[in-house]
Design a protein around this motif. Structure first.
Motif, PDB file in Angstrom:
ATOM      1  N   UNK A  44       0.832  -1.206   0.000  1.00  0.00           N
ATOM      2  CA  UNK A  44       0.000   0.000   0.000  1.00  0.00           C
ATOM      3  C   UNK A  44       0.869   1.261   0.000  1.00  0.00           C
ATOM      4  N   UNK A  45       0.539   2.216  -0.870  1.00  0.00           N
ATOM      5  CA  UNK A  45       1.217   3.523  -0.964  1.00  0.00           C
ATOM      6  C   UNK A  45       2.719   3.381  -1.239  1.00  0.00           C
ATOM      7  N   UNK A  46       3.109   2.304  -1.892  1.00  0.00           N
ATOM      8  CA  UNK A  46       4.535   2.026  -2.072  1.00  0.00           C
ATOM      9  C   UNK A  46       5.232   3.117  -2.887  1.00  0.00           C
ATOM     10  N   UNK A  47       4.678   3.470  -4.036  1.00  0.00           N
ATOM     11  CA  UNK A  47       5.328   4.467  -4.889  1.00  0.00           C
ATOM     12  C   UNK A  47       5.351   5.834  -4.204  1.00  0.00           C
ATOM     13  N   UNK A  48       4.255   6.221  -3.537  1.00  0.00           N
ATOM     14  CA  UNK A  48       4.230   7.487  -2.797  1.00  0.00           C
ATOM     15  C   UNK A  48       5.331   7.531  -1.749  1.00  0.00           C
ATOM     16  N   UNK A  49       5.497   6.428  -1.017  1.00  0.00           N
ATOM     17  CA  UNK A  49       6.527   6.370   0.021  1.00  0.00           C
ATOM     18  C   UNK A  49       7.929   6.470  -0.581  1.00  0.00           C
ATOM     19  N   UNK A  50       8.124   5.835  -1.731  1.00  0.00           N
ATOM     20  CA  UNK A  50       9.429   5.914  -2.395  1.00  0.00           C
ATOM     21  C   UNK A  50       9.744   7.345  -2.816  1.00  0.00           C
ATOM     22  N   UNK A  51       8.768   8.023  -3.381  1.00  0.00           N
ATOM     23  CA  UNK A  51       8.983   9.389  -3.871  1.00  0.00           C
ATOM     24  C   UNK A  51       9.277  10.363  -2.738  1.00  0.00           C
ATOM     25  N   UNK A  52       8.799  10.059  -1.539  1.00  0.00           N
ATOM     26  CA  UNK A  52       9.007  10.939  -0.394  1.00  0.00           C
ATOM     27  C   UNK A  52      10.221  10.544   0.448  1.00  0.00           C
ATOM     28  N   UNK A  53      10.892   9.469   0.065  1.00  0.00           N
ATOM     29  CA  UNK A  53      12.032   8.986   0.840  1.00  0.00           C
ATOM     30  C   UNK A  53      13.189   9.974   0.804  1.00  0.00           C
ATOM     31  N   UNK A  54      13.983   9.994   1.865  1.00  0.00           N
ATOM     32  CA  UNK A  54      15.187  10.825   1.913  1.00  0.00           C
ATOM     33  C   UNK A  54      16.349  10.147   1.200  1.00  0.00           C
ATOM     34  N   UNK A  55      16.226   8.859   0.907  1.00  0.00           N
ATOM     35  CA  UNK A  55      17.261   8.118   0.197  1.00  0.00           C
ATOM     36  C   UNK A  55      17.047   8.302  -1.309  1.00  0.00           C
ATOM     37  N   UNK A  56      18.044   8.837  -1.993  1.00  0.00           N
ATOM     38  CA  UNK A  56      17.854   9.196  -3.394  1.00  0.00           C
ATOM     39  C   UNK A  56      17.608   7.980  -4.290  1.00  0.00           C
ATOM     40  N   UNK A  57      18.193   6.826  -3.964  1.00  0.00           N
ATOM     41  CA  UNK A  57      17.922   5.659  -4.802  1.00  0.00           C
ATOM     42  C   UNK A  57      16.469   5.212  -4.663  1.00  0.00           C
ATOM     43  N   UNK A  58      15.867   5.483  -3.522  1.00  0.00           N
ATOM     44  CA  UNK A  58      14.460   5.165  -3.352  1.00  0.00           C
ATOM     45  C   UNK A  58      13.593   6.111  -4.185  1.00  0.00           C
ATOM     46  N   UNK A  59      13.949   7.396  -4.214  1.00  0.00           N
ATOM     47  CA  UNK A  59      13.195   8.341  -5.030  1.00  0.00           C
ATOM     48  C   UNK A  59      13.314   7.986  -6.516  1.00  0.00           C
TER      49      UNK A  59
END
Length: 439
Positions: free
Chosen positions: A249-264
């Motif tokens: 749930x909300x996986x892509x949203x969480x990735x885009x808001x991550x402080x880790x650049x590889x996650x974004x």
């Protein structure tokens, strides 16, 4: 001269080839468990190099599953072990940079088979010529071992050694492990003593597992040669990473808001791969943020051009005009991943401009070959009239990559500007590099 620069071209390319063969093998292997694995790190499934310019990139796992978001780092080997390149002095070259605990690290083993060498030389009045080729057929051997990044981080490595100067003078960190030397069946486990009965002739092989290692097999289990049977790090069983078929749930949203650049970066690319239009605003913010990493901004431009229908020319023009050749090159690669009609037009313009540096025109040809289709292939055919022989060869290799069957489809419209010698050379390349294909 940096010590890394001492690595010979042949050694460097051989390691890249092993890495690509192993990474492709991982895609096939994980596909058996319902994963739809694609490239996350650009270029991880191809050996294409541009020696003139070092590509500017974020260190990121090689692969991702489009269905569940699982990220996988490939560490291909020539023999079974659990080891990774590492740097004690440079954080940017640490083994786990850009990875999170849930990422998988995969260890495919690649063996060179039917290795052949070819050479030719000629002496003229004032100059000599020497050319060598090394043809290698690669084969994956044994099952692929998978471990979570978190498992490695929670288990101190047990060995550390320096690579040789010809291997880049880096450091190798490794974790103790025991691999089966044969295919057979686990006949008995008595304390730390393990016995394997070989299937071919019934021969019994016995070893004592060190106390520090966890035994990863059980009595009666069939094992393959090269399979992990004990290790200091917990290895994933196949049932532990079967694809659940959907994102959390909300996986892509969480990735885009991550402080880790590889996650974004992962969030932006995953949204593009899945055609997710719900995050257009957030991706636009990242793409327009001048303080964001350029690699992520370029991925955002690819998303906006392919998913949001924005003008690829407007999105990529500033990057293509950059004074930094690394950014120019990465912009061409990102533009190629847009893979639509506008991208084909822009790439064709770059390919057709003699004033552009060779590495950019080469990258444009390579991207057109990856996009494929009649229009892209026709543009490559047109490059056969270029005065630069290297560009003609790039176009030829691009057509080979697209495939002979497709070439027959679009050839009639372009047969006039194409010489018979080009057709013969194309057939030669197609049969030499891809023996299973034919015209």
């Amino acid at each position: 001269m940096p010590r890394l620069a001492l690595k010979p071209d042949s050694s460097f390319f051989r390691k890249i080839a092993i890495g690509v063969v192993g990474t492709r093998g991982i895609c096939i292997d994980l596909g058996r468990y319902e994963h739809e694995v694609v490239e996350l790190e650009r270029g991880s499934l191809d050996t294409k190099l541009w020696k003139e310019v070092k590509r500017k990139r974020v260190r990121i796992p090689d692969l991702i599953c489009k269905r569940c978001g699982l990220r996988v780092e490939s560490r291909a080997k020539s023999k079974p072990d659990l080891s990774m390149s590492h740097s004690l002095a440079d954080e940017a070259r640490s083994w786990d940079l850009g990875m999170v605990d849930s990422d998988l690290v995969a260890f495919p083993v690649c063996r060179a088979t039917n290795e052949q060498y070819w050479s030719a030389g000629r002496l003229g009045p004032e100059a000599s010529y020497w050319h060598e080729r090394n043809w290698v057929h690669w084969q994956l051997t044994g099952p692929i071992t998978y471990c979570r990044v978190g498992a490695f981080r929670s288990t101190p490595h047990t060995q550390m050694r320096a690579k040789g100067v010809t291997e880049g003078s880096e450091t190798i960190v490794s974790w103790k492990a025991v691999f089966s030397p044969r295919s057979g069946r686990i006949e008995a486990i008595n304390g730390r003593r393990l016995s394997i009965r070989r299937l071919a002739d019934g021969h019994l092989w016995t070893c004592t597992i060190p106390e520090a290692l966890d035994i990863a097999v059980s009595e009666g289990e069939a094992v393959e040669a090269g399979q992990l049977i004990a290790s200091a790090v917990h290895a994933e069983r196949r049932t532990e990473f079967s694809c659940p078929g959907s994102l959390p749930a909300n996986h892509i949203d969480n990735l885009l808001q991550s402080r880790e650049r590889t996650q974004r970066f992962t969030g932006v690319k995953l949204a593009r791969l899945r055609g997710d239009k719900t995050v257009q605003g957030k991706v636009r913010e990242l793409a327009n943020d001048q303080e964001e990493d350029v690699y992520i901004r370029l991925e955002g431009a690819s998303y906006l051009a392919s998913i949001s229908g924005k003008s690829a020319r407007e999105l990529f023009s500033a990057y293509l005009a950059s004074s930094d050749p690394q950014i120019q090159l990465e912009a061409v690669i990102a533009l190629g991943e847009t893979a639509n009609g506008q991208a084909v037009e822009l790439l064709s313009e770059i390919l057709d401009q003699p004033i552009r540096p060779y590495f950019l025109r080469s990258a444009a040809a390579w991207c057109l070959s990856r996009i494929g289709g009649e229009h892209a292939a026709g543009r490559l055919v047109r490059a056969f009239s270029d005065v630069d022989r290297n560009i003609r060869e790039e176009a030829l290799e691009g057509l080979v990559a697209i495939g002979g069957a497709h070439f027959q489809y679009f050839c009639p419209a372009f047969v006039r500007p194409m010489k018979k010698s080009h057709l013969g050379l194309l057939r030669h390349y197609d049969n030499s590099f891809y023996p299973t294909k034919s015209f």
